[in-house]
Scaffold this motif. Structure first.
Motif, PDB file in Angstrom:
ATOM      1  N   LEU A  67      -4.970   5.806 -15.097  1.00  0.00           N
ATOM      2  CA  LEU A  67      -5.345   4.904 -14.132  1.00  0.00           C
ATOM      3  C   LEU A  67      -6.721   4.982 -13.819  1.00  0.00           C
ATOM      4  N   TYR A  68      -7.482   4.037 -13.702  1.00  0.00           N
ATOM      5  CA  TYR A  68      -8.727   3.991 -13.437  1.00  0.00           C
ATOM      6  C   TYR A  68      -9.028   3.107 -12.340  1.00  0.00           C
ATOM      7  N   TRP A  69     -10.012   3.611 -11.322  1.00  0.00           N
ATOM      8  CA  TRP A  69     -10.611   2.801 -10.274  1.00  0.00           C
ATOM      9  C   TRP A  69     -12.231   3.119 -10.360  1.00  0.00           C
ATOM     10  N   SER A  70     -12.905   2.307  -9.608  1.00  0.00           N
ATOM     11  CA  SER A  70     -14.228   2.350  -9.339  1.00  0.00           C
ATOM     12  C   SER A  70     -14.906   2.205  -8.096  1.00  0.00           C
ATOM     13  N   PHE A  71     -16.014   2.901  -7.684  1.00  0.00           N
ATOM     14  CA  PHE A  71     -16.467   2.788  -6.330  1.00  0.00           C
ATOM     15  C   PHE A  71     -18.010   3.138  -6.326  1.00  0.00           C
ATOM     16  N   PRO A  72     -18.780   2.421  -5.354  1.00  0.00           N
ATOM     17  CA  PRO A  72     -20.172   2.772  -5.164  1.00  0.00           C
ATOM     18  C   PRO A  72     -20.551   3.804  -4.530  1.00  0.00           C
ATOM     19  N   ALA A  73     -21.490   4.692  -4.711  1.00  0.00           N
ATOM     20  CA  ALA A  73     -21.976   5.772  -4.123  1.00  0.00           C
ATOM     21  C   ALA A  73     -23.582   5.770  -4.015  1.00  0.00           C
ATOM     22  N   ASP A  74     -23.966   5.837  -2.866  1.00  0.00           N
ATOM     23  CA  ASP A  74     -25.410   5.657  -2.700  1.00  0.00           C
ATOM     24  C   ASP A  74     -26.088   7.223  -2.542  1.00  0.00           C
ATOM     25  N   ALA A  75     -27.511   7.306  -2.392  1.00  0.00           N
ATOM     26  CA  ALA A  75     -28.350   8.446  -2.417  1.00  0.00           C
ATOM     27  C   ALA A  75     -27.854   9.078  -0.857  1.00  0.00           C
ATOM     28  N   GLU A  76     -27.750  10.427  -1.116  1.00  0.00           N
ATOM     29  CA  GLU A  76     -27.722  11.193   0.410  1.00  0.00           C
ATOM     30  C   GLU A  76     -26.118  11.092   0.661  1.00  0.00           C
ATOM     31  N   GLN A  77     -25.170  10.597  -0.216  1.00  0.00           N
ATOM     32  CA  GLN A  77     -23.743  10.615   0.156  1.00  0.00           C
ATOM     33  C   GLN A  77     -22.910  11.676  -0.316  1.00  0.00           C
ATOM     34  N   ARG A  78     -22.099  12.113   0.401  1.00  0.00           N
ATOM     35  CA  ARG A  78     -21.091  13.118  -0.402  1.00  0.00           C
ATOM     36  C   ARG A  78     -19.680  12.576  -0.291  1.00  0.00           C
ATOM     37  N   PRO A  79     -19.482  11.887  -1.579  1.00  0.00           N
ATOM     38  CA  PRO A  79     -18.032  11.151  -1.545  1.00  0.00           C
ATOM     39  C   PRO A  79     -17.097  12.092  -1.619  1.00  0.00           C
ATOM     40  N   THR A  80     -15.832  11.838  -1.197  1.00  0.00           N
ATOM     41  CA  THR A  80     -14.529  12.769  -1.147  1.00  0.00           C
ATOM     42  C   THR A  80     -13.442  11.594  -1.897  1.00  0.00           C
ATOM     43  N   VAL A  81     -12.882  11.718  -2.853  1.00  0.00           N
ATOM     44  CA  VAL A  81     -11.777  10.982  -3.443  1.00  0.00           C
ATOM     45  C   VAL A  81     -10.393  11.845  -3.193  1.00  0.00           C
ATOM     46  N   LYS A  82      -9.475  11.132  -2.449  1.00  0.00           N
ATOM     47  CA  LYS A  82      -8.092  11.439  -2.376  1.00  0.00           C
ATOM     48  C   LYS A  82      -7.361  10.631  -3.002  1.00  0.00           C
ATOM     49  N   ALA A  83      -6.158  11.258  -3.675  1.00  0.00           N
ATOM     50  CA  ALA A  83      -5.233  10.435  -4.237  1.00  0.00           C
ATOM     51  C   ALA A  83      -3.803  10.987  -4.085  1.00  0.00           C
ATOM     52  N   THR A  84      -2.890  10.412  -3.882  1.00  0.00           N
ATOM     53  CA  THR A  84      -1.262  10.424  -3.584  1.00  0.00           C
ATOM     54  C   THR A  84      -0.605   9.880  -4.628  1.00  0.00           C
ATOM     55  N   VAL A  85       0.345  10.517  -5.267  1.00  0.00           N
ATOM     56  CA  VAL A  85       1.227   9.975  -6.335  1.00  0.00           C
ATOM     57  C   VAL A  85       2.593  10.091  -5.979  1.00  0.00           C
ATOM     58  N   LYS A  86       3.471   9.190  -5.773  1.00  0.00           N
ATOM     59  CA  LYS A  86       4.533   9.011  -5.485  1.00  0.00           C
ATOM     60  C   LYS A  86       5.424   9.260  -6.453  1.00  0.00           C
ATOM     61  N   LEU A  87       6.625  10.151  -6.654  1.00  0.00           N
ATOM     62  CA  LEU A  87       7.374  10.428  -7.921  1.00  0.00           C
ATOM     63  C   LEU A  87       8.596   9.789  -7.735  1.00  0.00           C
ATOM     64  N   PRO A  88       9.203   9.743  -8.726  1.00  0.00           N
ATOM     65  CA  PRO A  88      10.773   9.238  -8.851  1.00  0.00           C
ATOM     66  C   PRO A  88      11.684  10.502  -8.226  1.00  0.00           C
ATOM     67  N   ASP A  89      12.935  10.012  -7.754  1.00  0.00           N
ATOM     68  CA  ASP A  89      13.683  11.067  -7.379  1.00  0.00           C
ATOM     69  C   ASP A  89      14.126  12.362  -8.410  1.00  0.00           C
ATOM     70  N   THR A  90      14.156  11.935  -9.264  1.00  0.00           N
ATOM     71  CA  THR A  90      14.530  12.767 -10.551  1.00  0.00           C
ATOM     72  C   THR A  90      13.331  12.987 -11.437  1.00  0.00           C
ATOM     73  N   HIS A  91      12.935  14.127 -11.647  1.00  0.00           N
ATOM     74  CA  HIS A  91      11.739  14.382 -12.605  1.00  0.00           C
ATOM     75  C   HIS A  91      11.532  16.139 -12.819  1.00  0.00           C
ATOM     76  N   ALA A  92      10.989  16.197 -13.894  1.00  0.00           N
ATOM     77  CA  ALA A  92      10.890  17.540 -14.104  1.00  0.00           C
ATOM     78  C   ALA A  92       9.615  18.058 -13.560  1.00  0.00           C
ATOM     79  N   SER A  93       9.070  19.213 -13.752  1.00  0.00           N
ATOM     80  CA  SER A  93       7.806  19.623 -13.129  1.00  0.00           C
ATOM     81  C   SER A  93       6.739  18.845 -13.758  1.00  0.00           C
TER      82      SER A  93
END
Length: 275
Positions: A67-93
């Motif tokens: 999965l790919y996204w893109s975003f703009p970041a300008d000079a003197e900024q410190r970006p933080t990317v946060k992601a959450t993945v919701k998994l199915p009820d039954t899955h392995a590790s």
């Protein structure tokens, strides 16, 4: 009296200068409420879904997809990317990883944050985060420091077991930046932000000509049309100019105060009265 007045003036000047600096250190303003939040993700760099900073983008996919996204970041900024993945009820590790690339598609190291995390068997979700280094306005060609422009986020599962391939998952990401201000200013700037573009071909130049043969400038084609609020920074101004000016004024006032304390009343002390 003069010294007190000089110190009061210095404190007033310092307070006025601290106002813009405090404003620069606050997180970047959120986009307008009518900003549309993306509900899909790209499958490559060229098809990455654009997302504004402060907007939560979502996507439904299958385990094993990139999965790919893109975003703009300008000079003197410190970006933080946060992601959450919701998994199915039954899955392995499962182990999930988030990677961030700059406009030159160089993988940027995370200054801190859980870039890779493992969801135990049956866990409902997994959360990831990556805080980049402060974006610089200019750097040496051999350095891989973050530069202004488009940044790419790639989210995927690593070392996925065959039984979990194709299971439905949902993901959401959000990018926020802290404005570092003049503390990250450097002497130099890029002529243009690193925004991916498409080269103009001979056919494009021919199409850009009028029917009478007069040439027109072909329109520049870009892969990313998103940019920070107010456009890309020219980077000639930062709050370090304010602090430099304040430091110069304080030094001048200190010199005046020292002279006032040491010059005396102008009369030699060894002369008798009345002379």
């Amino acid at each position: 009296m003069r010294i007190t007045r000089a110190l009061s003036l210095a404190l007033l000047t310092l307070g006025l200068a601290a106002g813009p600096a405090a404003a620069d250190s606050s997180p970047s303003a959120s986009p307008t409420d009518d900003a549309k939040a993306p509900t899909t993700a790209g499958t490559s760099f060229r098809t990455a879904t654009e997302v504004e900073q402060g907007v939560t983008a979502t996507a439904n996919a299958s385990a094993g997809d990139y999965l790919y996204w893109s975003f703009p970041a300008d000079a003197e900024q410190r970006p933080t990317v946060k992601a959450t993945v919701k998994l199915p009820d039954t899955h392995a590790s499962q182990s999930w990883q988030i990677d961030v690339y700059d406009g030159l598609r160089r993988r940027q190291a995370c200054q801190y944050g859980a870039q890779t995390r493992t969801a135990a068997q049956g866990s409902p979700s997994v959360e990831l985060a990556c805080t980049l280094r402060t974006v610089r306005a200019w750097t040496e060609p051999w350095d891989d420091a973050p530069l202004p422009g488009t940044y790419y986020v790639r989210l995927t599962a690593v070392g996925l077991k065959t039984a979990d391939l194709g299971l439905p998952v949902s993901a959401e990401i959000q990018v926020e930046s802290k404005d570092i201000g003049g503390a990250a200013a450097v002497d130099g700037s890029l002529s243009e932000a690193l925004v991916p573009g498409i080269g103009i071909t001979a056919k494009d130049e021919a199409d850009a000509s009028d029917s009478d043969g007069s040439a027109k400038s072909p329109k520049s084609a870009v892969l990313s049309s998103i940019e920070p609020d107010g456009g890309w920074s020219s980077n000639w101004w930062s709050d370090r100019w304010v602090w430099t000016a304040v430091g110069g004024m304080l030094a001048a006032l200190a010199g005046i105060g020292g002279y006032a304390l040491t010059r005396g009343n102008g009369r030699p002390r060894n002369l008798p009265p009345g002379v």
